[in-house]
Design an enzyme around this catalytic site. Structure first.
Site, mmCIF file in Angstrom:
data_model
loop_
_atom_site.group_PDB
_atom_site.id
_atom_site.type_symbol
_atom_site.label_atom_id
_atom_site.label_comp_id
_atom_site.label_asym_id
_atom_site.label_seq_id
_atom_site.Cartn_x
_atom_site.Cartn_y
_atom_site.Cartn_z
ATOM 1 N N HIS A 33 12.854 -14.894 5.732
ATOM 2 C CA HIS A 33 11.423 -15.037 6.025
ATOM 3 C C HIS A 33 10.575 -14.497 4.872
ATOM 4 O O HIS A 33 10.920 -13.501 4.235
ATOM 5 C CB HIS A 33 11.049 -14.251 7.278
ATOM 6 C CG HIS A 33 11.320 -14.973 8.557
ATOM 7 N ND1 HIS A 33 12.590 -15.129 9.072
ATOM 8 C CD2 HIS A 33 10.472 -15.570 9.440
ATOM 9 C CE1 HIS A 33 12.508 -15.793 10.216
ATOM 10 N NE2 HIS A 33 11.237 -16.077 10.464
ATOM 11 N N ASN A 43 18.137 -9.580 1.776
ATOM 12 C CA ASN A 43 17.313 -9.866 2.939
ATOM 13 C C ASN A 43 17.416 -8.769 3.997
ATOM 14 O O ASN A 43 16.410 -8.376 4.601
ATOM 15 C CB ASN A 43 17.747 -11.209 3.547
ATOM 16 C CG ASN A 43 16.948 -11.595 4.767
ATOM 17 O OD1 ASN A 43 15.745 -11.405 4.828
ATOM 18 N ND2 ASN A 43 17.628 -12.146 5.766
#
Length: 211
Positions: free
Chosen positions: A60, A91
């Site tokens: 994201h 991430n």
């Protein structure tokens, strides 16, 4: 709830921009569902199948946790226009750490403006890492943060390599203007020259809690 500039050439977002307020951080109205899907507003965007067996996370840019104040915001955060290929160690490691700090800064400062994205290559060559059907794997990501509220307006940015890092976040901090140089993006064009010099041209890590 967020704005996207998308490059169909790279099948990647150039930037995602949104405001995160202290109130939104406190709300927990939406349940996360990992419903990754192509952005219906794009004719040539990334597909979920591009990530299958790629060994990269669907990372994201505007985090789902920043969007859980609204079911619509949460659902739309899983459009692949808000996603880039990220190393799992990145991430789930230092990038997640920065996202957590960003929510703290929104709480402490009432409201912050965030612009974030990958630093994309200007040209694509045979040496450019890709997954799926032409989705470029960025080597670096940035996050630009502006606290534009009195009494202490301030700005800071971060540039992080797309890989595992055990370093302190402060070691990746830089001025907003330096990220503008890397990306060619004018992040806050409505600032006056004086405001831009003060908020984008300099940064002070001591004004941001990074413990």
């Amino acid at each position: 709830y967020y704005t996207v500039s998308y490059s169909t050439k790279h099948k990647n977002t150039e930037w995602v921009a949104y405001e995160l307020t202290a109130r939104r951080v406190t709300l927990d109205e939406a349940r996360r569902r990992n419903n990754f899907r192509t952005d219906p507003g794009l004719d040539n965007g990334a597909k979920d199948s591009d990530y299958h067996a790629s060994n990269y996370d669907r990372g994201h840019l505007a985090p789902a946790e920043d969007m859980n104040f609204s079911t619509t915001a949460m659902e739309e955060s899983f459009y692949l226009s808000n996603i880039s290929p990220q190393s799992p160690d990145f991430n789930r490691g230092i990038w997640k750490k920065l996202e957590n700090h960003t929510r703290t800064w929104a709480s402490n400062n009432k409201s912050i403006y965030i612009m974030t994205g990958p630093i994309l290559p200007k040209t694509i060559s045979s040496n450019t890492k890709m997954i799926g059907d032409g989705v470029v794997v960025p080597t670096r990501f940035y996050k630009v943060i502006l606290d534009n509220s009195a009494p202490e307006r301030k700005g800071i940015a971060f540039v992080l390599p797309n890989q595992k890092s055990n370093g302190a976040l402060s070691g990746f901090a830089c001025s907003i203007r330096s990220v503008e140089t890397f990306t060619g993006i004018n992040f806050f064009p409505k600032l006056s020259k004086e405001e831009s010099d003060a908020l984008e041209g300099a940064f002070d890590v001591t004004k941001w809690d990074m413990d």
